[in-house]
Design an enzyme around this catalytic site. Sequence first.
Site, PDB file in Angstrom:
ATOM      1  N   ASP A  60       0.851  -1.186   0.000  1.00  9.39           N
ATOM      2  CA  ASP A  60       0.000   0.000   0.000  1.00  9.39           C
ATOM      3  C   ASP A  60       0.891   1.241   0.000  1.00  9.39           C
ATOM      4  OD1 ASP A  60       0.842  -0.223   2.656  1.00  9.39           O
ATOM      5  OD2 ASP A  60      -1.075   0.408   3.497  1.00  9.39           O
ATOM      6  N   TYR A  62       2.877   4.876   0.686  1.00  4.00           N
ATOM      7  CA  TYR A  62       3.537   5.500   1.837  1.00  4.00           C
ATOM      8  C   TYR A  62       2.497   6.310   2.619  1.00  4.00           C
ATOM      9  CZ  TYR A  62       7.965   4.480  -0.564  1.00  4.00           C
ATOM     10  OH  TYR A  62       9.028   3.865  -1.188  1.00  4.00           O
ATOM     11  N   PHE A  73       6.106   2.563  -4.501  1.00  2.00           N
ATOM     12  CA  PHE A  73       7.497   2.738  -4.063  1.00  2.00           C
ATOM     13  C   PHE A  73       8.102   4.101  -4.404  1.00  2.00           C
ATOM     14  CE2 PHE A  73       6.944  -1.864  -4.634  1.00  2.00           C
ATOM     15  CZ  PHE A  73       7.173  -2.281  -3.326  1.00  2.00           C
ATOM     16  N   HIS A 182       9.161  -8.163   0.499  1.00  3.11           N
ATOM     17  CA  HIS A 182       9.025  -6.714   0.344  1.00  3.11           C
ATOM     18  C   HIS A 182      10.382  -6.042   0.638  1.00  3.11           C
ATOM     19  CE1 HIS A 182       7.493  -2.640   1.130  1.00  3.11           C
ATOM     20  NE2 HIS A 182       6.448  -2.992   0.405  1.00  3.11           N
TER      21      HIS A 182
END
Length: 215
Positions: A60, A62, A73, A182
Amino acid sequence: MQNWDDVIQSEKEKEYFLNLEIFLDRRGKTTKIYPSKDKIFNAFKLCKYENLKVVILGQDPYHSFGQAQGLAFSTPSNIKNPPSMLNILKEIKDDIGSVVCEDGDLTSWATQGVLLINSVLTVEDGSPASHKNIGWEIFTNSIITHISENFSDIVFLLWGTPAIKKSVLIDKTKHYILTAPHPSPLSSYRGFFGCKHFSKTNLFLTNRGKQKIIW
């Protein structure tokens, strides 16, 4: 010919999405939601439908002010790189020796044909995973399924457990799937570092006669 607008519009007409919009409007009156409404679908605006080569799927957005820009990202160039972005840059350098996105803004990836999306497309300020299970997973499942069925030779980079779970939606006989933990500090040392997804992606693309990505 289809385009992202057609695909997204067909989802917006479904009941789950109407409920999702009601939820976002209600929550938006009392808390900050990231990214801003005009940037939620930024990944689709920047990665043209006909140019699609790679899908990078995260978790999801930031959850701090100014960071989320609708590209998984990625952060605006004036924002300090978050830990996940620093780890991505480190892996690129270790893998292929150089990186063009030192400032963390991955817009150039998107315009080269990399669709940068999260499993969930919005989040509340300071509250990671706050918009889990409100409908975004249905939306991104539909997007992944559409890509699997309507494209061929797409590279899927699935980072983190929520992203990896979507591999069942992808036709492995038509596409190339790469998975890794991740890139966050909590999991990057469990296999993100050393995954070499960037060189593997470019090798696959060039073997299919496609232009490689300048990471």
